[in-house]
Design an enzyme around this catalytic site. Structure first.
Site, PDB file in Angstrom:
ATOM      1  N   ARG A   1      -6.674  -0.108  51.087  1.00  0.00           N
ATOM      2  CA  ARG A   1      -5.941  -1.361  50.897  1.00  0.00           C
ATOM      3  C   ARG A   1      -6.867  -2.578  50.928  1.00  0.00           C
ATOM      4  O   ARG A   1      -6.943  -3.333  49.986  1.00  0.00           O
ATOM      5  CB  ARG A   1      -4.973  -1.490  52.071  1.00  0.00           C
ATOM      6  CG  ARG A   1      -3.543  -1.661  51.725  1.00  0.00           C
ATOM      7  CD  ARG A   1      -2.857  -2.167  52.953  1.00  0.00           C
ATOM      8  NE  ARG A   1      -2.172  -1.145  53.733  1.00  0.00           N
ATOM      9  CZ  ARG A   1      -0.940  -0.726  53.486  1.00  0.00           C
ATOM     10  NH1 ARG A   1      -0.279  -1.206  52.485  1.00  0.00           N
ATOM     11  NH2 ARG A   1      -0.374   0.157  54.283  1.00  0.00           N
TER      12      ARG A   1
ATOM     13  N   ASP B   1      -7.898   4.509  55.902  1.00  0.00           N
ATOM     14  CA  ASP B   1      -8.715   3.451  55.290  1.00  0.00           C
ATOM     15  C   ASP B   1      -9.931   3.110  56.150  1.00  0.00           C
ATOM     16  O   ASP B   1     -10.823   2.401  55.696  1.00  0.00           O
ATOM     17  CB  ASP B   1      -7.884   2.177  55.098  1.00  0.00           C
ATOM     18  CG  ASP B   1      -6.796   2.331  54.040  1.00  0.00           C
ATOM     19  OD1 ASP B   1      -6.794   3.368  53.365  1.00  0.00           O
ATOM     20  OD2 ASP B   1      -5.966   1.421  53.911  1.00  0.00           O
TER      21      ASP B   1
ATOM     22  N   ASP C   1      -3.214  -0.266  62.370  1.00  0.00           N
ATOM     23  CA  ASP C   1      -3.266  -1.644  62.877  1.00  0.00           C
ATOM     24  C   ASP C   1      -1.867  -2.179  63.178  1.00  0.00           C
ATOM     25  O   ASP C   1      -1.647  -2.814  64.215  1.00  0.00           O
ATOM     26  CB  ASP C   1      -4.007  -2.549  61.877  1.00  0.00           C
ATOM     27  CG  ASP C   1      -3.405  -2.513  60.475  1.00  0.00           C
ATOM     28  OD1 ASP C   1      -2.763  -1.503  60.125  1.00  0.00           O
ATOM     29  OD2 ASP C   1      -3.574  -3.488  59.733  1.00  0.00           O
TER      30      ASP C   1
ATOM     31  N   GLY D   1       8.207  -0.444  59.254  1.00  0.00           N
ATOM     32  CA  GLY D   1       9.302  -1.381  59.549  1.00  0.00           C
ATOM     33  C   GLY D   1       9.340  -1.741  61.018  1.00  0.00           C
ATOM     34  O   GLY D   1       9.251  -0.863  61.883  1.00  0.00           O
TER      35      GLY D   1
ATOM     36  N   THR E   1      -6.099   5.674  60.841  1.00  0.00           N
ATOM     37  CA  THR E   1      -6.125   4.984  59.550  1.00  0.00           C
ATOM     38  C   THR E   1      -7.060   5.716  58.602  1.00  0.00           C
ATOM     39  O   THR E   1      -8.238   5.862  58.907  1.00  0.00           O
ATOM     40  CB  THR E   1      -6.599   3.521  59.667  1.00  0.00           C
ATOM     41  OG1 THR E   1      -7.224   3.135  58.441  1.00  0.00           O
ATOM     42  CG2 THR E   1      -7.622   3.315  60.769  1.00  0.00           C
TER      43      THR E   1
ATOM     44  N   ALA F   1      -2.497  12.808  47.972  1.00  0.00           N
ATOM     45  CA  ALA F   1      -3.085  14.136  48.193  1.00  0.00           C
ATOM     46  C   ALA F   1      -4.245  14.088  49.181  1.00  0.00           C
ATOM     47  O   ALA F   1      -4.569  15.091  49.810  1.00  0.00           O
ATOM     48  CB  ALA F   1      -3.553  14.723  46.866  1.00  0.00           C
TER      49      ALA F   1
HETATM   50  N1  LIG Z   1       2.969  -7.518  64.251  1.00  0.00           N
HETATM   51  C1  LIG Z   1       3.700  -6.435  64.594  1.00  0.00           C
HETATM   52  N2  LIG Z   1       4.454  -6.456  65.721  1.00  0.00           N
HETATM   53  C2  LIG Z   1       5.212  -5.395  66.047  1.00  0.00           C
HETATM   54  N3  LIG Z   1       5.268  -4.254  65.326  1.00  0.00           N
HETATM   55  C3  LIG Z   1       4.546  -4.180  64.205  1.00  0.00           C
HETATM   56  C4  LIG Z   1       3.712  -5.251  63.772  1.00  0.00           C
HETATM   57  N4  LIG Z   1       3.100  -4.872  62.617  1.00  0.00           N
HETATM   58  C5  LIG Z   1       3.538  -3.632  62.345  1.00  0.00           C
HETATM   59  N5  LIG Z   1       4.385  -3.194  63.298  1.00  0.00           N
HETATM   60  C6  LIG Z   1       5.092  -1.915  63.321  1.00  0.00           C
HETATM   61  O1  LIG Z   1       4.211  -0.808  63.460  1.00  0.00           O
HETATM   62  C7  LIG Z   1       4.675   0.297  62.672  1.00  0.00           C
HETATM   63  C8  LIG Z   1       3.594   0.781  61.751  1.00  0.00           C
HETATM   64  O2  LIG Z   1       3.024  -0.311  61.022  1.00  0.00           O
HETATM   65  P1  LIG Z   1       2.429  -0.128  59.557  1.00  0.00           P
HETATM   66  O3  LIG Z   1       1.774  -1.395  59.174  1.00  0.00           O
HETATM   67  O4  LIG Z   1       3.492   0.386  58.663  1.00  0.00           O
HETATM   68  O5  LIG Z   1       1.391   1.078  59.676  1.00  0.00           O
HETATM   69  P2  LIG Z   1       0.013   1.237  60.418  1.00  0.00           P
HETATM   70  O6  LIG Z   1       0.267   1.292  61.866  1.00  0.00           O
HETATM   71  O7  LIG Z   1      -0.500   2.511  59.889  1.00  0.00           O
HETATM   72  O8  LIG Z   1      -0.828   0.055  60.032  1.00  0.00           O
HETATM   73  C9  LIG Z   1       5.895  -0.204  61.931  1.00  0.00           C
HETATM   74  O9  LIG Z   1       7.055   0.225  62.610  1.00  0.00           O
HETATM   75  C10 LIG Z   1       5.728  -1.698  61.986  1.00  0.00           C
HETATM   76  O10 LIG Z   1       6.933  -2.422  61.896  1.00  0.00           O
HETATM   77  O1  LIG Z   2       2.847   4.252  50.259  1.00  0.00           O
HETATM   78  P1  LIG Z   2       2.738   4.119  51.728  1.00  0.00           P
HETATM   79  O2  LIG Z   2       3.061   5.355  52.466  1.00  0.00           O
HETATM   80  O3  LIG Z   2       3.494   2.947  52.274  1.00  0.00           O
HETATM   81  O4  LIG Z   2       1.224   3.876  52.085  1.00  0.00           O
HETATM   82  C1  LIG Z   2       0.226   3.388  51.263  1.00  0.00           C
HETATM   83  C2  LIG Z   2      -0.899   2.822  52.100  1.00  0.00           C
HETATM   84  O5  LIG Z   2      -1.111   3.553  53.268  1.00  0.00           O
HETATM   85  C3  LIG Z   2      -2.498   3.802  53.453  1.00  0.00           C
HETATM   86  O6  LIG Z   2      -2.735   5.140  53.105  1.00  0.00           O
HETATM   87  C4  LIG Z   2      -2.878   3.656  54.891  1.00  0.00           C
HETATM   88  O7  LIG Z   2      -2.399   2.489  55.434  1.00  0.00           O
HETATM   89  P2  LIG Z   2      -1.972   2.415  56.978  1.00  0.00           P
HETATM   90  O8  LIG Z   2      -2.961   3.226  57.752  1.00  0.00           O
HETATM   91  O9  LIG Z   2      -2.079   0.981  57.342  1.00  0.00           O
HETATM   92  O10 LIG Z   2      -0.635   2.997  57.084  1.00  0.00           O
HETATM   93  C5  LIG Z   2      -3.197   2.848  52.491  1.00  0.00           C
HETATM   94  O11 LIG Z   2      -4.428   3.332  52.024  1.00  0.00           O
HETATM   95  C6  LIG Z   2      -2.192   2.758  51.396  1.00  0.00           C
HETATM   96  O12 LIG Z   2      -2.295   1.544  50.709  1.00  0.00           O
HETATM   97 MG   LIG Z   3      -2.024  -0.617  58.478  1.00  0.00          MG
END
Ligand SMILES: Nc1ncnc2c1ncn2[C@@H]1O[C@H](COP(=O)(O)OP(=O)(O)O)[C@@H](O)[C@H]1O
Ligand SMILES: O=P(O)(O)OC[C@H]1O[C@](O)(COP(=O)(O)O)[C@@H](O)[C@@H]1O
Ligand SMILES: [Mg+2]
Length: 440
Positions: A255, A210, A180, A155, A208, A363
């Protein structure tokens, strides 16, 4: 094509302070085991790629190497540090947190390190999250456990409010351990810091399972995660072999990138089919996946299928789309869909099938890092600390051609790392499974 301008690392200012680690460096220069801070790690690594660049040697693009500097930017005893973990879990998060805390404390003599709870929510007052002080004592043994002691969240949060909080606590260095999305957020923070003319370093450690972040070799925790997924494939294989016409179907995370599916399948060489988002496939028809699978089961008595969660999403487009709090599209369940379609196809053909379906799901990412990943984590943590203390910002640490390097965040989020259907990894998968290059 990546150019030198894409690889330049931002610095907060000139490094004028003698580093406590300077004595480790003495008169060192680049060798095959060490890259000096004045050297560069070349981006291209084959004769043809280098030749295609043209120009002279000095024009070849290269990454800034990581490692301790002789001079640093921040005065360690006055430096205040923040650490946050964001996004989905990944093995090794606690290793990275502990590695950063120990390096900052033991080698640089940093005294104040703050842990922000539940990702970017930890900076926002309305959530009321406690800020915890981290010390070598408080992080003792955390690497034995999966997850993150700081918690995480998804979020978006307001970057101005986050920087307000960082300023309020007089933090000079922020480490963001995340994927990312987190790195997009970290880049916004670095931009707000620059807008306000502040000297705060924002350094990322890319996370990540992934393995979808580019230019960092492999992500930490990936090896642990696919090793865990391998156990499910082994189980599916044993189950499928034990019954007449057994089909072992394993659904793993991934993903947009099928790396976990590919590596887990290669690890025990038992999979007959690997389905990934990067390689579309046909289900129906004589050359479709279902008919192919049925023939293989009829010939060999069993088969094992590994499907990444992002594979075949086009078959499920009729289902409603939703997004998680970070804006990531929630994928439809290709595992359950394939399970139903395989059973129906065998039924229609009047062929017995014994479906054994395994979804290891969370897991694979909630476990502690294996020793290989732990080593990788601690080395990334050290690299991140050296970079930040030298005033580098808007960058992540990564590994390129086996060398630890600094990668601009902008480059690390410029694309998604995906399995190349024309690359050698997918070739290995085709060789190991014997599946056709294309279904349909
Ligand atoms: N374009 C963006 N600008 C600012 N914050 C972002 C953006 N995209 C994602 N975030 C924030 O980075 C945090 C992690 O993002 P998320 O996509 O859930 O996981 P991950 O970093 O593993 O890809 C969240 O709090 C999300 O709102
Ligand atoms: O159910 P959640 O915790 O939102 O995450 C599911 C997703 O998170 C991952 O494990 C990792 O994604 P991020 O690294 O972008 O958070 C994906 O493989 C999977 O689709
Ligand atoms: Mg991500």
């Amino acid at each position: 094509m990546v150019e030198q301008s894409d690889l330049e690392i931002q610095a907060l200012g000139e490094c004028r302070i003698e580093s406590p680690l300077a004595e480790f460096l003495e008169q060192r220069d680049t060798t095959e085991h060490y890259v000096d801070e004045n050297d560069r790690v070349l981006f291209d690594d084959t004769a043809n790629l280098i030749a295609a660049r043209g120009g002279s040697l000095s024009d070849l693009p290269g990454f800034e190497p990581s490692g301790p500097r002789r001079k640093i930017f921040f005065q360690p005893s006055k430096t205040r540090v923040g650490i946050v973990t964001c996004g989905g879990l990944c093995p090794g998060l606690n290793d990275v947190i502990r590695g950063i805390v120990l390096e900052l404390t033991n080698h640089y003599g940093v005294k104040r390190i703050f842990g922000f709870r539940n990702g970017y929510q930890g900076f926002i007052s309305k959530y009321g999250r406690e800020v915890t002080e981290l010390s070598p004592q408080s992080v003792r043994g955390i690497n034995e456990y999966g997850g993150t002691i700081l918690g995480t969240s998804r979020g978006e949060q307001d970057p101005y409010e986050i920087v307000d909080c960082i300023e309020h606590l007089s933090i000079n260095v922020l480490f963001v351990i995340g994927g990312d999305g987190s790195m997009r957020g970290a880049l916004r923070l670095a931009e707000v810091v620059a807008e306000r003319g502040l000297k705060i370093a924002v350094v990322g450690v890319p996370k990540t399972i992934d393995n979808d972040i580019p230019y960092i070799d492999q992500s930490f925790g990936f090896q642990t995660a696919f090793a865990k997924a391998t156990e499910s494939i082994r189980g599916a294989n044993v189950e499928a072999r034990a019954v007449p016409n057994g089909v072992g179907l394993v659904h793993v995370m991934g993903r947009h990138s099928g790396f976990i599916a590919c590596y887990a399948a290669l690890a025990n060489n038992d999979a007959d089919y690997v389905l990934i988002p990067e390689v579309p496939f046909e289900l129906d028809g004589d050359n479709g996946f279902l008919a192919h699978l049925r023939r293989r089961v009829e010939q060999r008595g069993h088969a094992v299928v590994v499907a990444a969660e992002g594979a075949g999403q086009e078959f499920l487009q009729h289902e409603a789309t939703s997004h998680d709090a970070s804006g990531n599209r929630r994928l439809r369940d290709i595992g359950q869909f394939l399970r139903g379609r395989i059973n129906a196809h065998f039924d229609d053909a009047g062929v017995e099938v014994n479906m054994k379906y395994i979804d290891p799901s969370y897991a694979i990412r909630s476990v502690p890092a294996n020793p290989y990943d732990s080593v990788y984590c601690i080395r990334l943590a050290h690299a991140a600390v050296h970079a930040a203390m030298a005033g580098r910002t808007a960058m992540v640490v990564g590994r390129w051609q086996g060398r630890f390097v600094h990668v601009p965040i902008a480059l690390a989020i410029s694309k998604t790392n995906r399995v190349d259907p024309k690359g050698d990894l997918w070739m290995s998968v085709l060789e190991a499974t014997g599946q056709p290059r294309r279904f349909g």
